[in-house]
Every structure is written in C-alpha cells, then in structure tokens.
Design a protein around this motif. Structure first.
Motif, PDB file in Angstrom:
ATOM      1  N   MET A   1      -6.992 -68.299 -52.815  1.00  0.00           N
ATOM      2  CA  MET A   1      -7.976 -67.404 -53.415  1.00  0.00           C
ATOM      3  C   MET A   1      -9.240 -68.229 -53.619  1.00  0.00           C
ATOM      4  N   ALA A   2     -10.357 -67.753 -53.102  1.00  0.00           N
ATOM      5  CA  ALA A   2     -11.585 -68.540 -53.215  1.00  0.00           C
ATOM      6  C   ALA A   2     -12.779 -67.615 -53.333  1.00  0.00           C
ATOM      7  N   GLY A   3     -13.845 -68.162 -53.891  1.00  0.00           N
ATOM      8  CA  GLY A   3     -15.072 -67.387 -54.053  1.00  0.00           C
ATOM      9  C   GLY A   3     -15.862 -67.911 -55.233  1.00  0.00           C
ATOM     10  N   PRO A   4     -16.977 -67.254 -55.561  1.00  0.00           N
ATOM     11  CA  PRO A   4     -17.834 -67.757 -56.627  1.00  0.00           C
ATOM     12  C   PRO A   4     -17.218 -67.516 -57.998  1.00  0.00           C
TER      13      PRO A   4
ATOM     14  N   ARG B   1     -25.303 -61.693 -56.667  1.00  0.00           N
ATOM     15  CA  ARG B   1     -26.078 -60.716 -55.900  1.00  0.00           C
ATOM     16  C   ARG B   1     -25.239 -60.275 -54.709  1.00  0.00           C
ATOM     17  N   LEU B   2     -25.542 -59.113 -54.158  1.00  0.00           N
ATOM     18  CA  LEU B   2     -24.727 -58.563 -53.087  1.00  0.00           C
ATOM     19  C   LEU B   2     -24.635 -59.490 -51.875  1.00  0.00           C
ATOM     20  N   GLU B   3     -25.804 -59.885 -51.331  1.00  0.00           N
ATOM     21  CA  GLU B   3     -25.777 -60.689 -50.098  1.00  0.00           C
ATOM     22  C   GLU B   3     -25.049 -62.010 -50.301  1.00  0.00           C
ATOM     23  N   LEU B   4     -25.320 -62.642 -51.481  1.00  0.00           N
ATOM     24  CA  LEU B   4     -24.688 -63.923 -51.770  1.00  0.00           C
ATOM     25  C   LEU B   4     -23.164 -63.759 -51.776  1.00  0.00           C
ATOM     26  N   THR B   5     -22.710 -62.705 -52.423  1.00  0.00           N
ATOM     27  CA  THR B   5     -21.274 -62.456 -52.544  1.00  0.00           C
ATOM     28  C   THR B   5     -20.650 -62.230 -51.168  1.00  0.00           C
ATOM     29  N   VAL B   6     -21.290 -61.384 -50.394  1.00  0.00           N
ATOM     30  CA  VAL B   6     -20.766 -61.088 -49.060  1.00  0.00           C
ATOM     31  C   VAL B   6     -20.799 -62.343 -48.191  1.00  0.00           C
ATOM     32  N   GLY B   7     -21.880 -63.110 -48.329  1.00  0.00           N
ATOM     33  CA  GLY B   7     -22.014 -64.345 -47.542  1.00  0.00           C
ATOM     34  C   GLY B   7     -20.897 -65.322 -47.856  1.00  0.00           C
ATOM     35  N   ILE B   8     -20.651 -65.529 -49.139  1.00  0.00           N
ATOM     36  CA  ILE B   8     -19.590 -66.471 -49.528  1.00  0.00           C
ATOM     37  C   ILE B   8     -18.234 -65.947 -49.056  1.00  0.00           C
ATOM     38  N   ALA B   9     -18.042 -64.631 -49.131  1.00  0.00           N
ATOM     39  CA  ALA B   9     -16.773 -64.043 -48.687  1.00  0.00           C
ATOM     40  C   ALA B   9     -16.512 -64.364 -47.219  1.00  0.00           C
TER      41      ALA B   9
ATOM     42  N   ILE C   1      -7.713 -64.403 -50.065  1.00  0.00           N
ATOM     43  CA  ILE C   1      -8.107 -63.505 -51.153  1.00  0.00           C
ATOM     44  C   ILE C   1      -9.471 -63.968 -51.674  1.00  0.00           C
ATOM     45  N   LEU C   2     -10.313 -63.008 -52.042  1.00  0.00           N
ATOM     46  CA  LEU C   2     -11.637 -63.329 -52.558  1.00  0.00           C
ATOM     47  C   LEU C   2     -11.640 -63.252 -54.082  1.00  0.00           C
ATOM     48  N   ARG C   3     -12.124 -64.316 -54.728  1.00  0.00           N
ATOM     49  CA  ARG C   3     -12.235 -64.266 -56.184  1.00  0.00           C
ATOM     50  C   ARG C   3     -13.712 -64.112 -56.565  1.00  0.00           C
ATOM     51  N   GLY C   4     -13.980 -63.553 -57.726  1.00  0.00           N
ATOM     52  CA  GLY C   4     -15.358 -63.408 -58.202  1.00  0.00           C
ATOM     53  C   GLY C   4     -15.353 -62.664 -59.521  1.00  0.00           C
TER      54      GLY C   4
END
Lengths: 337, 337, 337, 337
Positions: free
Chosen positions: D98-101, D106-114, D124-127
């Motif tokens: 499970m990884a993520g910010p 912000r939307l783009e940042l979140t999608v980019g990191i995903a 799995i995406l965490r946030g």
C-alpha cells in the motif's frame, strides 16, 4: 549552542549571561526577534556541556548544535570500523554469528554446544561465566572456572570467545581468557567499568542499556574509546517499554541509525530482546534485513534444564535451520554468512 | 506457582513436565477445565524461579504466587525499619532531610553549604565525590579528596554524610569516610557492588534505576540484605518515560506502594527526578504528602557555576523556605520535621 | 526556528532552502561556525510547523523557538483562568472536589452516592453514562438514561455534573444534560470531538492521554480553545510506563509544569491513575501538595459490585476521611476546601 | 481465573468471596498452601472480567487464565484470514503493498503519485483526505473532495484505495468511496468508531495506538469483529518510548506475536513508525523478514512541499528501488511480491 531567552528576560540578566560566556572564552551573537531574543554561541559546544546555563535567570531553553560525542561518530571517521577477533572480522561484509549458552554450566556441556554451534555456522562462541541476575536467589554463574570451560571449547573448536565482565576487579582475568569482553546492558552506565575496559586493546561488545537512548549508548562507547580502546562494537538487545508480551522491545530502527551516526559495528541480540525462543528466528531475520553486522544468539542443547534463560534458548538443530534462512536474507541485502 | 497448559498439550508433554516437577521435589495438582488444563505447584515458589518452565513443550504460561523477595518484605517483618545514622533516625516519625551539593567541588564551598543546609533544617549532608556522568567529557568529581571535604564539613556541623560509591574497589574508603553509602540509579543492578555493600553494616541508600520496576528495585535491596546488611533505605528518584519536559518522571505512587510491600524507609529525590530547580519545591511537598520518610535535595550556593547539575539545585535561602513549607505538610500527615 | 545544516551541505542545497524560506515570506540569517552552518529564521515559527524542512537535502536538524500553542499559554494570558460551573469556581483558591461513581448504574444508587459525596465535601458530581471499555464484553454504560439519573441527583443535591462524551453525535445531549463535558484520555486526540466541544461555551474537562506529552496535551486544549470555547480544564490521570504495580503512573510533575505553561486549571484523577483504591488517599494528598486545583475521585457505596472499576473506588466513609486530610494539606499550601 | 488470598485473609472474608462467586454461577476450588490460599475458579473467565474481585477484602491478586478475546484469536480460527479487496488478496502468500501520499492534496498530484506507485509495484493506493494533526494550526486535510481525488486515481489506475476515517458521522461517505477504511492510531480506542466500522463488511485497517499493548490492540479488533465485520487487518506503526531519534519505535516483535495470537493479516507502516524517510527502506525490509503480510508506505513526488509528513515520505524512484529489494527479502522468506 543556541540559548533562547524568556520574553521577560531583563537587560541585566542578559549581560550577566554574556559575561559568563565571555569568561568561558566563547563568542556570542545576539539576535532579537519579535517574540524571543536568541543568543548563538560560537565555538566548541562541548565546553558548554558542563555549564548549567538553564540555571541562569532569564534563560528559557538551551539547544546544543553539535553531537556530544566525537570518537564514535561517522563524521570523525567515515569508513566503518572492522574489528579482527582471531581472524573473524566484525563489521565487514561477512556477518558475525555469535552463539552459545546464556550461562556456562559444565565443561562437557559447554564444549558440546561449541561444537554444535560451529557446525551450524557460528564464528564466535558466547557464554556467561559470571551472570547478572535480577534476584540474589537465581543461579549466579560458575565464575572463574567458567572461563576455563570456554577456553577449552575454543581450543577444540577454534571459535573465539565472548563473555561478560561484571566487576572492575576481574579485568586481568578477562584480558587473559576472553577474546571479546562483553559489558552488559545493566552495566552500560557503570562508568568505572567502561574506563577499565577502555584502557586496553581487547575488543569490547557494549550492550545498550534497557532504557538507554542512542545518545547515551554512544556516549558510553565514547567513554571506552576516549581511554584509547578503538575496538568497540555496539549491541542492540531490546529496550524497556510498556509492552509485556515479550521481555523487551527490540528496537531495530537503532540499527540503521547507529550505522549512520557511528562507524562502529552493530550487533543484534534477539534472544535477550524477546526472551522467547520462538521469536528468535523472525527477529534474527529482521535484524539482518535492517543492516546488522552480526547476531548474538543463545543456543542450548537442553533448554528445559538450562540454569539461565532457558525460555529464550534455541536448540542446535533450530540454530542450524536459522543460519540457512539468515544466509538467504544476507544475500538479499548484499552481505554474506 | 500456576502453570497453564496450551489447549493442544499432549499427555506425553504433561507427564514430562510432571516428572520434572517431581524431580525438583515439588508436589503438583492438576485441574482440567473446559478450555485449559492448569497445574498448581505446591511448595516454595522460589525454587521454581530458576526453572525455565515456559521452555517445556505444551506450556502456555507460568504465574508465580509468591513475591520473589523475602527479607525486604513487610510480610517478613511487620514493623517499619528505623536506621540510626549518628543519632539521626531514618524511618521514624521525624522526617530525614538530606541536602547538599550534587558534586563536592572545593573544601570551603562544601563546608559553607553544609553550614547553610544545617541552618535551613537539614539533618544529613549529601555530596558526590565520585560522579557518574553520561559523557566522559563532563566533570567526573574530585574523587577521594572530596570525601575528606565532606568529613571536614561533618566535623564542623555534626551532620552525617551520604556519598555515592561507583566501584567495588573503593569499598574500604567509603566504609571509613561515609556515614551512608549511596548506590546510584545507574548502579542499581550492578550486582557485584550490591554484594559488596551488603557485606557490612554501613547504612546504604539504594536509588531506583531509571527503568527499574518496583519488583526489580526490591530485589536489588534483597541482594544487599541477603548478604547480611539490614540498614537499607530505598530512594525513588524518577523513572524514564516518554515525557521530555522534565529529566525524569517522579513516580510518587511508588512511595505508598513500597511502604506497603516493604518495611524499609523510603526517601524521595525531587532534584534528580525533575532536573529543574523550580519543580523541587512542589515535588518535595508532594513526596511528603504521599508518605515519604525523607528527602534528598540538591542545594548549591551558586547553581550557575556548579560543576554538576546546577539546573536542578536550589539556593540555601530557597531551601530554608522549603523546609518551612515541608514542616506544615509534615504536620498535616502526622509527621515531624 | 533554528536550522542546522549537515557538515557536507552544498551551496546549492543551501540556496534551495533559502529560496523556499523566501517563498514562505520569512527572513533568514546565516551564521557559519567552525563545524556547522546555522540558519536562524525570523518571523512566526508557527508558519514553519507545516513545513517538512528536514526533508530538504543538507538539513541536519530543525529546532523551533516558540511553543506551538497560543491561546492556552500563560504567556498569552497571565492570570489563571477561573471557570464558573453553576457557582462552583474551578481554578480559584478553593479546591474543586469532583466525586462519584465511575459508571452510573441505577437511579437510586446514583442519587444515594451523590448525597454521600456531597455530605463528604464534594462540590461536583462525576459519573459515566457512556463508558469507554477496553473490551467489547465489558459493561458499556447505561447510556442516555444515565444522564437522566445524574440530572435527578443534581436536582436533589445541587451538585453540578461532569460526564464523559464518546461520540460527536451525542453533543446535543451533553450540551443539554451535563454541566461539564469530559473528554477522556482515549479521546484526547479524537480531534473531531475536540472541534465539536470547542464550538460551544460549555465547560470541558480534558484528560491527558495515556501516552500524551504535555506538549500534545496542551495542543489538544488549543484545539478546543481555537474553536472559541475558553472554558477548558486540564486533567492529569496517569501515563503509561513500564511499571505494572499500578494501572498507570501518576505524573505529578505535570501539575506545576502545566500551571507554569498555561493559565488553565489543573485537576488530578488519582483513581484512574493508580487503579487501586488504597493509593487514592496518598495520591490525592500529594496532588494537592503539588498545586492541583481540584481532584476527580471515584466513590462507590459498594465497590465489590460496581460494574466498572470497583478496584479503584473508595467508599463514602473513606471519602469523608480523605476530605479531612485534604483540608489540612490545602491549608498548608495556602488553599481552601 | 486464579485468586490468590492475602496471608491474613479471614474465614469470613473467604466465605464472602465464595458466596459472590456462587452468585455469579461459577464453581470454585480452594487449595491451601503453606504461605497462601488459592482459589481456582472454574468456568468462563470472561464473565469474571467485569467483576472487581480485587476490591474484595482479603484478595491479594487475580490472574485470568484465558485471553479476553475470542473472534480475533488463532485458537478460534486456525487458518489465516485472507481479505479480498477488489481482487487484491491481503494475508495471502503475495505481499500487499500500500503506497501513496500521507495527505491527499490536489487532484493531479494524487493521480500522478498513484500512477507512479503502481508502476513501482504497489497494489493499493493510500492517501488521507481527513488528517488527524497534533496541532489545530497544521493542515487538516482537504476533506470530502480528497476522497473524490482518490476515486479518480482508482479509476485511472485500478488500485483500490485505503483512507482514514475520523468521525462516526462520515461512515456513509467512507462506505461509498473507500475500499478499505483506516482507523488510525489515535482512534484505536475510539470505541464508538470501532462499533460503527464493525457494523458493515467493508475491510478495515486498524492501526495500533501509540501506547497500546498487543492485548488492547487485539481487543479493539475484537470490538470490530464482535459487531459482525470479519474483514479486519492489523497495522503495527510504532509505539511511544523514551527514544527520541525517531518519531516512534517500530515494534517488529509484534509481527510474529500477532500472527501467533491471531488469524488476522498484519501490515507494517515504516513511514509513521520512524518519521524519517531514510529509515523507511531498512525497516520495510526488516518488516517483511519478520513476517509481515504487507507494508503501508508514504510516497510523495515532492516531499519538500508535502503538506503533511514530508519528512518521512520517499520519492517514487526510491519506492521503485525499495520494491526490488523487498522482492528479494520476500523470496528469502517464502513470500511473493
């Protein structure tokens, strides 16, 4: 050193403090902020460590800038220290496996276990002749002759020997009979003992105290090194926390942190850290994965009858299996067994 | 001793365990419940403390019934112990006030502080000649001659002297020159030192280790008493916790608990416990209100220049004020000053 | 804010950091020492608390200068806050005695205990209608109707009522029925609950979390105050340590420290702190001697059958005796009962 | 349940206690030893957990025999639980990454990191949309719309999403938008929240509280399961100790211990445990070597500007490297990535 003054510190208090800093031969630089006045003290922070600056009226807090140690630090010595113990190199690519009974009990038993741990893959034999026990009614170790049992085991197996010293008066005995002198967790701040073992070249395995911060741990190693002995290895063996499921809480974050702060080798003792034989294998694997330079493991051929810490001892067959697992982990992190 | 078996323990495992108990000369009584089988072991629990019973296959947990100590316990000796130190009775209705500098520095200073604390109401003079310091670069005490300064102060004021021993090799010196030998927090589990001070009649002030449970603390006192020395006083001086606002966390619940478990006098050191001079007064009041038999307080005529722990030292005038406050609290709890 | 750079920080790294500080609208001042370069950042430290400055390459450590709270601080408001709860003034010279059962069980029992604690000297009635229990199989409180029992007890005795909220959804109920809303130790960092109780004027008794530093404790109080509610009292109730003789370790050094850092009243709960009824009296005395503004004590007329925490409850007669003792201590420290 | 009586317990006290046990419908068995009388209570220990037996006169101590939990225990369910989250099986041979910010910004940042963590090997995406922050002045999360950003990221990458709930009032939102509901460390004993998430089938990731024992941790999981939700995973994320070099102390001994006591999957969060990005890799390796079923790692493309916990976030490139290392460790312990 950064000194933060209280918002209501008076001119007189500030002058008094500046006078004292001048007396100590230090330069200071004042910067007046909106809410606080700050004094930056230039020079060697270490002089200031002896000064009770928070005892001065008007002082709110004092923050040192430099670490209080020197000889143990990675900043002082970039490359990792490798300690040679009878040909076994501790701190090198190859991991150092120290194994044996918690306490030395009888000659044949000691020699027997030594042969078994050697066969399993150990490179150093551990065993306590003098035992620090919480209760005066517990087995206190066989004493002086225990060291002779270890010597005999070394003679037969070639394994160098690590054993714990408890009293400054025994230093000559240990210099003669042990290859590595262990200073145990309960003696990590027995400063007279640190000074004593620091006065020779004999390698020292220093265990972290149950409630010692890494800062205090490194300062204890600094005690030894400041006396001239450069052959110090650090051993994480669990700290005291509120958790009661295991005897102590193994603090593996200490391993990479100590390797970053210091050039000294770092050993992990999963047996004392957990106090449970069935946690020894997973915690050994984890320690190596975290970057430990070696392990210190209790092995006993008959844990049920061990006179000390049988609960945490594994049998020789189990040790052998564990070494196979450790080998794989070692390879995964670029080390060897 | 209660042994709880795992739900899947086999007949063979149970027999093996019962055989071992029989070998040890103990009687056992099995009771089979719905979910667990339990073995109650009859006889002296203390024999079992050396046995690694959880190392036996099939054993889930082992619970001792009796406390592991004997001589220190209130059960063993109902009335509270009173220790006479040169006419000062510790553990009696009148509180014992021990005060003086953290470290002995110079003769005149030591004698001067001694006169001042006596005038303030102290009955015993404290002062460290040998100092256990976290860093090798901190002031380590003036050593042997510090004891002579204390002796001179005693000669002039009549105050008995308490000072800390660090090394078994110094025992003769302390037997000769100190009225109470202090074993510090860092040496609470330096068992060789405990055995040494236990071999004489000289009163011992044993400080609780930074991370010692009360159980371990009492077992360390038991070490001293089991060697023959009955003149032991216990000193609570703060334990290590996560809180960083003060140096340690003073554990005052230890005071009534130790008084209940043991017959030994209990002293509180608010200076080391807090590391902050402005907490010394409230914590001194609280300690007496909680039932302490005495206090150990750092007093220095010039804390700003103290070579050790100036941050936590109070000035003689402040000490005098504090004794006035303490007197009122003492009366409120039926004690005297 | 003081930023210490690593010894090997590059020019580029430093410029990058300075650029960032400039972007944030802060002024910085560099001072280059022999062993370290230090950046002092001028302006409001609080802006910086959101910045992960240690994530910047070349940064060794970051030390804030200002405390992270504002509204709770003694610096912000010099005089102590006094909270008026139905005529009972908390934080004033007279101590606030809050007493009653851990959990509200039945109407008559609740009313009966209320009469008894009032007769003993209590000025506020405590009682939990909703109970946070470690196990889902323990008694969870009688809920909503428990608040009605307390209201009836208040009607008959005139004692204002303090009771614990567990869920943001119950806020209206508590606003209507309680005089003081308690936020328990387990919810000290339930920030949504803090925001909720912060949105009204109703007095809040905030308990310190089991492992909360005083800094975190004050920041939780700041959460409540920053939403507009100025009627906050702090309650020390023991912290979690390694010691197992008592449920928690009562940290009385917190009392004078909180009084120094903050203007808010400080209450002590010796019942939950110790978990043992026989420690309640000595710890109550000690708390008052340390400067507490009040106590929160569990009293039950039949502890053996209490549905919650009977182990730590004292009987009404014992409570009455304790109040007599407390009165003496209060007088000794210049307070009243 | 074993009840040990005080040596001076009277006949009358014992009868009184036995009467009470009889009232509760339990059978008891007395055994009289030389120094203590012991009562063994036969039947379900869990009934007794609500009884304050130490409040009875004459009782010295009470020791439960059975663990206080049931549904979470390995004894109750032998085989390990595997939780299926959108096709990702947690608790199976393959590790769950499970990884993520830390916080969704912000939307783009979140999608980019995903996209980046997926490319690196995350399943799995965490946030965090709602963030529990120690200070009210720290960034509190973007709230509701943060969950929409995560949904968009899930849509684009196919990664299921885990996000933290803070308030019972948000349950419907989380049921709709999250694949796994996280209950954070600070809410581990927010029992109303546990009951709420326990009332549905939605998988729950329960984090261990900063000062929670494993016993308390398992009882919090039992809260959730006792409401009907069987999809619980446990997450070790560091405990609070005295050590200040890292934010918390990662307790890896908890991993094999929880796996032994319970059938639930165990995840490790090395990011929050250490609070330092450079410790994330060694602690991730160690966690897998100790037997963890998965990891929860903070990844941010620009840690220096992260609004939350940038200090502990690693960059996507570093995450990718780490997954390569983890793969080797996984193979060494018979797992897959």
């Amino acid at each position: 050193m950064i000194i933060v003054l209280k918002p209501d510190a008076t001119e007189k208090q500030i002058d008094h403090l500046l006078d004292r800093l001048r007396e100590l031969g230090l330069k200071s630089h004042i910067s007046t902020g909106q809410e606080r006045t700050i004094i930056g003290v230039i020079g060697d922070d270490r002089i200031l460590h002896n000064q009770p600056l928070t005892a001065f009226p008007g002082v709110e807090s004092v923050t040192p800038i430099l670490a209080p140690w020197k000889l143990v630090s990675r900043e002082f010595k970039k490359e990792g220290t490798i300690i040679d113990v009878g040909g076994v190199k501790i701190g090198d690519k190859k991991l150092a496996m120290m194994a044996g009974p918690c306490a030395v009990e009888r000659l044949e038993l000691t020699v027997g276990i030594a042969h078994e741990v050697k066969a399993g893959g150990a490179s150093i034999l551990r065993g306590g002749a003098y035992k620090p026990r919480t209760s005066p009614y517990s087995f206190q170790g066989v004493g002086r002759e225990g060291l002779d049992y270890l010597l005999e085991a070394r003679k037969q197996t070639g394994l160098p020997v690590v054993s714990e010293i408890l009293d400054t008066r025994d230093i000559d005995l240990f210099l003669e009979k042990a290859d590595i002198i262990q200073v145990g967790a309960r003696n990590m701040q027995n400063f007279e003992l640190l000074k004593e073992v620091g006065s020779y070249d004999k390698p020292v395995l220093l265990k972290r105290g149950l409630s010692a911060t890494l800062k205090e741990f490194l300062l204890s190693a600094e005690y030894i090194m400041s006396r001239g002995n450069r052959n110090v290895m650090l051993c994480e063996r669990g700290i005291r926390t509120f958790e009661t499921q295991y005897r102590n809480t193994l603090d593996l974050s200490a391993v990479p942190t100590l390797k970053e702060l210091s050039h000294l080798p770092v050993i992990v003792d999963p047996s004392h850290a957990t106090g449970k034989w069935n946690l020894v294998a997973p915690m050994s694997r984890a320690a190596v994965a975290a970057g430990a330079d070696g392990l210190l493991i209790e092995v006993h051929s008959n844990p049920e009858c061990a006179l000390c810490d049988g609960e945490e001892s594994i049998k020789p067959a189990k040790f052998k299996e564990l070494m196979v697992e450790i080998k794989k982990i070692a390879q995964a992190v670029g080390r060897e067994l």
